[in-house]
Design a protein around this motif. Structure first.
Motif, PDB file in Angstrom:
ATOM      1  N   UNK A   1       0.836  -1.213   0.000  1.00 55.86           N
ATOM      2  CA  UNK A   1       0.000   0.000   0.000  1.00 55.86           C
ATOM      3  C   UNK A   1       0.858   1.245   0.000  1.00 55.86           C
ATOM      4  N   UNK A   2       1.928   1.186   0.754  1.00 53.53           N
ATOM      5  CA  UNK A   2       2.829   2.334   0.756  1.00 53.53           C
ATOM      6  C   UNK A   2       3.398   2.559  -0.637  1.00 53.53           C
ATOM      7  N   UNK A   3       3.819   1.437  -1.283  1.00 55.11           N
ATOM      8  CA  UNK A   3       4.421   1.548  -2.602  1.00 55.11           C
ATOM      9  C   UNK A   3       3.411   2.126  -3.588  1.00 55.11           C
ATOM     10  N   UNK A   4       2.175   1.597  -3.526  1.00 59.18           N
ATOM     11  CA  UNK A   4       1.160   2.093  -4.462  1.00 59.18           C
ATOM     12  C   UNK A   4       0.866   3.566  -4.189  1.00 59.18           C
ATOM     13  N   UNK A   5       0.791   3.901  -2.895  1.00 52.17           N
ATOM     14  CA  UNK A   5       0.501   5.291  -2.547  1.00 52.17           C
ATOM     15  C   UNK A   5       1.593   6.215  -3.074  1.00 52.17           C
ATOM     16  N   UNK A   6       2.843   5.801  -2.815  1.00 49.99           N
ATOM     17  CA  UNK A   6       3.959   6.625  -3.272  1.00 49.99           C
ATOM     18  C   UNK A   6       3.952   6.711  -4.783  1.00 49.99           C
ATOM     19  N   UNK A   7       3.757   5.541  -5.441  1.00 50.77           N
ATOM     20  CA  UNK A   7       3.752   5.548  -6.898  1.00 50.77           C
ATOM     21  C   UNK A   7       2.678   6.463  -7.444  1.00 50.77           C
ATOM     22  N   UNK A   8       1.461   6.297  -6.904  1.00 54.04           N
ATOM     23  CA  UNK A   8       0.355   7.123  -7.387  1.00 54.04           C
ATOM     24  C   UNK A   8       0.648   8.602  -7.149  1.00 54.04           C
ATOM     25  N   UNK A   9       1.130   8.882  -5.932  1.00 55.64           N
ATOM     26  CA  UNK A   9       1.425  10.284  -5.624  1.00 55.64           C
ATOM     27  C   UNK A   9       2.482  10.835  -6.550  1.00 55.64           C
ATOM     28  N   UNK A  10       3.523  10.021  -6.782  1.00 57.02           N
ATOM     29  CA  UNK A  10       4.616  10.481  -7.622  1.00 57.02           C
ATOM     30  C   UNK A  10       4.121  10.704  -9.051  1.00 57.02           C
ATOM     31  N   UNK A  11       3.310   9.723  -9.535  1.00 61.34           N
ATOM     32  CA  UNK A  11       2.781   9.876 -10.885  1.00 61.34           C
ATOM     33  C   UNK A  11       1.940  11.127 -11.015  1.00 61.34           C
TER      34      UNK A  11
END
Lengths: 280, 99, 631
Positions: free
Chosen positions: A104-114
């Motif tokens: 979830x952290x990875x997805x959150x970071x990825x989404x935020x970064x994107x």
């Protein structure tokens, strides 16, 4: 189309190509991430890279497009496949997450970064497009060459040093220094006798030559598979296939086929009841 | 179509690659994701080159490729030696940094 | 001639050093060494006295600078001695009475195996006391002050095998510490006020300082005097100090050391003269103590404790006189000297009685001793007459003058102080008569003790009798010698100054009233103890008697207020320390520990976790960049 307008937009053909191939590239990238087997990931990545090569060509980077295909898809991805084979082609990863909250952290970071990247690109006023035509007037390769050997010559030379270093580094990393003389066949045989274990050669793997049968354990007289029969590397990778169930399945299939051919009906326990019912 | 879409695509690919690095445990796949990120960057550079009408962006992309090649060589060597010692290509197994 | 001053101190100091380090070899001659050195000191004192007498009254101050003690920029402390009329008086009293008591101790301590050590301590005391009275600055005086405290401690606890003696020594030491703290604070205040603590600068510039500061210094000096001279509220140690050998009680706790407080007040007269509030406090302390001590003295059956109460009371007189200012300084010192004679004599007499009575101290087990020990009876009787102020004897002159001076203070204070002094005189007569009657008159009341040893009262050996006789002579004639022609007044006046007060009552009236009080006191005592036999077991007595037997509850007061209070204070401080201070410290530690324990979980060792943080950080950086651009 006025020249100015041409600078802002691309041709319809390129747009079509972008939307179609872009979609494929994204799918390829997603597959790279999500495929269970490393081989599939590598193949998907290779596909994405080829599409990127096409995009390079479309953007006027002819040299890079070709290099992308030759170097990346041709050399680097093959290297990947080579390593994948070394590690085990058939090994499938579990995609189940073991670190709590990592996904979830990875997805959150990825989404935020994107989102942030998109916002940044959207925010930038990228209306001016000079087009590459001017720069490629004397040919793309010639243009690059004149830059590499003038402006970027030092970087280029340093790159050469880097490649040499990397090659040597890779050799050093993977090279195993022998600390003792390799044992001869004779010595190995003597050692076996001295240890008194496995005097004869190791047993052969299973005999079901339906797959690459080295990964199938041979059966002991009592029917249990013996791991000794399987190659050590496969054993360590845990790639032994248990075919005991398969053998039973095969036997059942064989019996069924035989029965079908002999047109014999299956003897069912229920049939014993019928005569009693009939006698009533 | 505005060529800026190439940039969006690059950003998307980069994000996918980065997330992949974070999600996958298999070192080889992680490495592939890194390559994906590098390629996304290259696409952006090439697009920039087109936008500015000079070849410097392509030169940078070219250098990126060279560096990526070197990186792949070393990285794969590391993975191989890692696999040799641990019989596993999982990055989670190499968690010796924990106390 | 000035060098003799140093020798004056050096002689007993040498004695102390030799006797205390000499070891057993000196056991046989040690007491004579001590006595001889003490006598030598007395001879030096006499020589100096004669020298001073030969000089003009204005030039009777000898200064002997021995060495620079603490020479630090503005802080100059010198080992300098000052011999003037006041010091001279004390020197003669200390060395004279001291030598006599040394002589007496030779006999009294004859059977004590640690006699050499005893004489070493006595010499140490003499040296310290001489240092105290000869010092030319307060810091050096403080050294002597502590020295006599130490000697007093060692001598009270001389029979340290008795727990009561050890406890009494500790008690005296501790109570004295309170006073000593007052003295040290006073010295510090002097230094900050005057930039010096030498007598010269401090006393000559006293009037230039603010009255508030002088009052503070005065009150601190008074606290010091209270501790050393056993004045209320620091009086509790003197009674217990009687656990020491009787010569010690005579010398230290009657004649000399306990009068150091009076010396301090008189010496610092200039400070007190400029601080009327402090002076009033001194008179109040003196008046209260003289009644307090007298009342305690009435109830005690222990002869030494009765005398200790008397000492307290008599020093109360002196302090009262010293508090009256220039009217009283001379009389305070005069009473001090005469008291030194008769009280030392009384104690020696008591010691002689104990010596003959197997160390029995309970007066109810005496009785009728006058026939058994006539010399003791006569010397004790003369001392008795002197202390109650029988006309013509020393006490009559000195005490009468103090009562007069108290009335001369004027106003309501004068009446109250004078009345207290008169009342004190009556009580003095009562309790001294009581001691006299219970000890030497009536039927013999002693019994064989549980071992069957019946005391055989006998006269003491000559070596003990001689000091008693000399002191008795002094008790009889000193007062008259001093008073006739106001010799003592003229002798001391250059140092202490003197002024005649305006007494609301005439001198003869005061004398008459004193006589009446005296007769009343003696009469009551006679009615109670002379006419009817003294019960061997003390009757229960009135509430006041019972309180007086317990030293007017001074120890109970100290216990309840100071000990319990201190315990509660420390307990609450410990509680605060444990809960609040430790709580804060431990809480902080625990907080950090818990926080780190939670933060530690972030360090799970997985490279991917770290990668997430890096990636998240990168995202935050991008966000920040965009935000900055947007702004």
């Amino acid at each position: 189309m006025s020249p100015q307008l041409a600078a802002y937009t691309t041709s319809t053909g390129e747009a079509f190509q972008f939307w179609v191939l872009g979609t494929v590239a994204v799918i390829g990238a997603l597959c790279t991430v999500l495929m269970k087997k490393a081989v599939h990931s590598a193949l998907c990545l290779a596909g994405t890279m080829i599409i990127l090569a096409v995009f390079y060509l479309a953007n006027g980077a002819y040299f890079l497009g070709v290099v992308q295909i030759v170097v990346y898809t041709g050399a680097i991805m093959m290297l990947f496949l080579f390593v994948v084979m070394l590690v085990g082609v058939t090994a499938a990863d579990s995609l189940k997450e073991t670190i709590k909250g990592q996904r979830w952290l990875a997805l959150l970071c990825g989404a935020g970064f994107g989102v942030l990247l998109f916002a940044g690109i959207g925010n930038a006023s990228l209306k001016e497009f000079d087009g590459i035509g001017q720069a490629n007037a004397n040919g793309n390769v010639e243009g690059l060459a004149s830059l590499i050997f003038t402006k970027y010559v030092f970087a280029f030379e340093i790159t050469g040093a880097l490649l040499i270093t990397a090659a040597v580094g890779a050799m050093v990393l993977t090279h195993r220094e022998r600390t003792e003389r390799a044992k001869t066949q004779r010595e190995l045989a003597e050692q076996r006798v001295r240890e008194g274990k496995h005097l004869p050669p190791l047993p052969a793997p299973g005999v079901y030559a339906r797959h690459n049968a080295v990964d199938i354990a041979g059966l002991l007289p009592d029917g249990t598979p013996s791991e000794l029969t399987v190659n050590k590397t496969l054993r360590e990778r845990g790639q032994i296939r248990d075919v005991s169930a398969e053998a039973l399945g095969d036997l059942r299939a064989l019996e069924q086929r035989a029965e079908e051919r002999l047109e014999r009906t299956e003897i069912e326990p229920a049939t014993f009841k019928r005569p009693e019912e009939a006698s009533k | 179509m505005n060529p800026v879409n190439y940039l969006y695509l690059a950003a998307l690919l980069f994000t996918i690659g980065a997330t992949g690095v974070l999600i996958r445990r298999n070192a080889i796949v992680v490495f592939m994701c890194i390559e994906l990120m590098l390629n996304a960057c290259n696409l952006a550079f090439v697009t920039f080159s087109r936008m500015h009408g000079n070849l410097d962006g392509q030169i940078i992309a070219f250098f990126t490729m060279v560096v990526a090649a070197a990186e792949v060589v070393v990285g794969l060597a590391i993975i191989v030696s890692l696999f040799r010692t641990r019989h596993s290509a999982s990055v989670d197994d190499a968690s010796l940094m924990k106390l | 001639m000035e060098n003799l001053i140093a020798l004056l101190i050096a002689a007993p100091l040498l004695g102390a050093a030799v006797l205390l380090t000499g070891g057993r070899r000196l056991d046989r001659v040690g007491h004579w060494i001590g006595t001889l050195l003490s006598a030598a000191s007395f001879v030096f004192g006499l020589i100096l006295f004669v020298d001073l007498l030969g000089k003009n009254a204005e030039h009777r101050t000898l200064i002997k600078h021995l060495f620079s003690w603490v020479p630090v920029a503005g802080f100059q402390a010198d080992a300098t001695f000052r011999l003037d009329q006041l010091s001279m008086t004390f020197v003669l009293l200390i060395t004279g009475v001291g030598s006599l008591i040394h002589l007496y101790s030779v006999g009294y301590m004859e059977h004590d195996e640690r006699r050499r050590r005893f004489f070493g301590y006595l010499n140490l005391f003499l040296a310290a006391m001489l240092l105290l009275v000869l010092a030319d600055n307060y810091l050096l005086l403080y050294v002597g002050w502590e020295g006599v405290g130490l000697a007093s401690y060692l001598l009270i606890g001389f029979w340290q095998h008795k727990p009561s003696a050890a406890t009494a020594a500790k008690k005296a030491f501790l109570v004295n510490r309170v006073g000593d703290m007052g003295l040290s604070i006073a010295i510090m205040l002097m230094f900050t006020t005057f930039g010096s603590f030498a007598f010269g600068p401090v006393l000559s510039h006293a009037t230039q300082a603010s009255e508030g500061k002088l009052t503070a210094i005065g009150l601190m000096l008074l606290l010091a005097a209270c501790g050393k001279s056993a004045q209320v509220p620091l009086q509790s140690w003197l009674g217990d100090a009687m656990e020491g050998p009787t010569p010690v009680s005579a010398l230290i706790h009657a004649a000399t050391m306990v009068t150091a407080g009076v010396y301090l007040i008189v010496r610092s007269g200039a400070v007190f003269n400029a601080a009327p509030d402090a002076q009033l406090a001194v008179t109040v302390v003196g008046a209260v103590t003289l009644l307090f001590g007298a009342i305690v003295g009435c109830a005690k059956d222990d002869i030494k404790k009765a005398l200790a109460g008397s000492t307290m009371s008599q020093i109360g007189y002196m302090v009262l006189a010293a508090g009256l200012g220039p009217i009283g300084y001379v009389f305070a010192i005069m009473h001090l000297v005469t008291h030194g004679f008769f009280k030392a004599g009384l104690f020696l007499g008591a010691g002689s009685v104990m010596h003959g009575m197997n160390d029995e101290v309970d007066m109810r087990k005496y009785g009728g001793l006058r026939t058994y020990m006539p010399v003791t009876f006569i010397t004790f009787g003369l001392g008795y007459l002197a202390i109650i102020g029988f006309p013509g004897l020393s006490g009559f002159f000195s005490k009468d003058k103090i009562i007069e001076a108290a009335f001369a203070k004027g106003g309501t204070e004068g009446w109250i102080l004078g009345g207290a002094a008169l009342l004190g005189a009556a009580i003095t007569a009562f309790y001294m008569t009581r001691v006299m009657l219970m000890t030497f008159f009536g039927e013999k009341r002693w019994q064989p003790d549980e071992n069957g040893n019946e005391p055989h009262p006998h006269e003491s050996p000559r070596v003990m009798r001689i000091p008693m006789i000399v002191l008795a002579v002094g008790s009889v004639f000193a007062g008259g010698l001093f008073s006739i022609g106001d010799r003592f007044l003229h002798w001391l006046e250059p140092v202490t100054g003197h002024s005649e007060g305006h007494s609301p009552v005439s001198a003869w009236t005061v004398t008459g009233a004193t006589m009446v009080c005296l007769l009343v006191g003696v009469g009551i005592a006679w009615a109670q103890y002379g006419r009817k036999p003294v019960p061997a077991v003390a009757p229960r007595g009135s509430l006041l008697t019972r309180a007086a037997r317990r030293d007017l509850l001074q120890d109970d007061f100290n216990h309840v207020v100071l000990v319990r209070g201190g315990e509660h204070l420390t307990r609450s401080l410990v509680y605060v320390d444990h809960t609040l201070v430790d709580g804060v410290v431990n809480g902080t530690a625990a907080g950090f520990g818990g926080l780190s324990g939670r933060l530690r979980r972030l360090q799970n060792g997985f490279a991917r976790s770290y990668a997430v943080s890096m990636f998240g950080g990168a995202a935050l950086l991008v966000a920040a960049t965009l935000l900055m651009r947007a702004v």
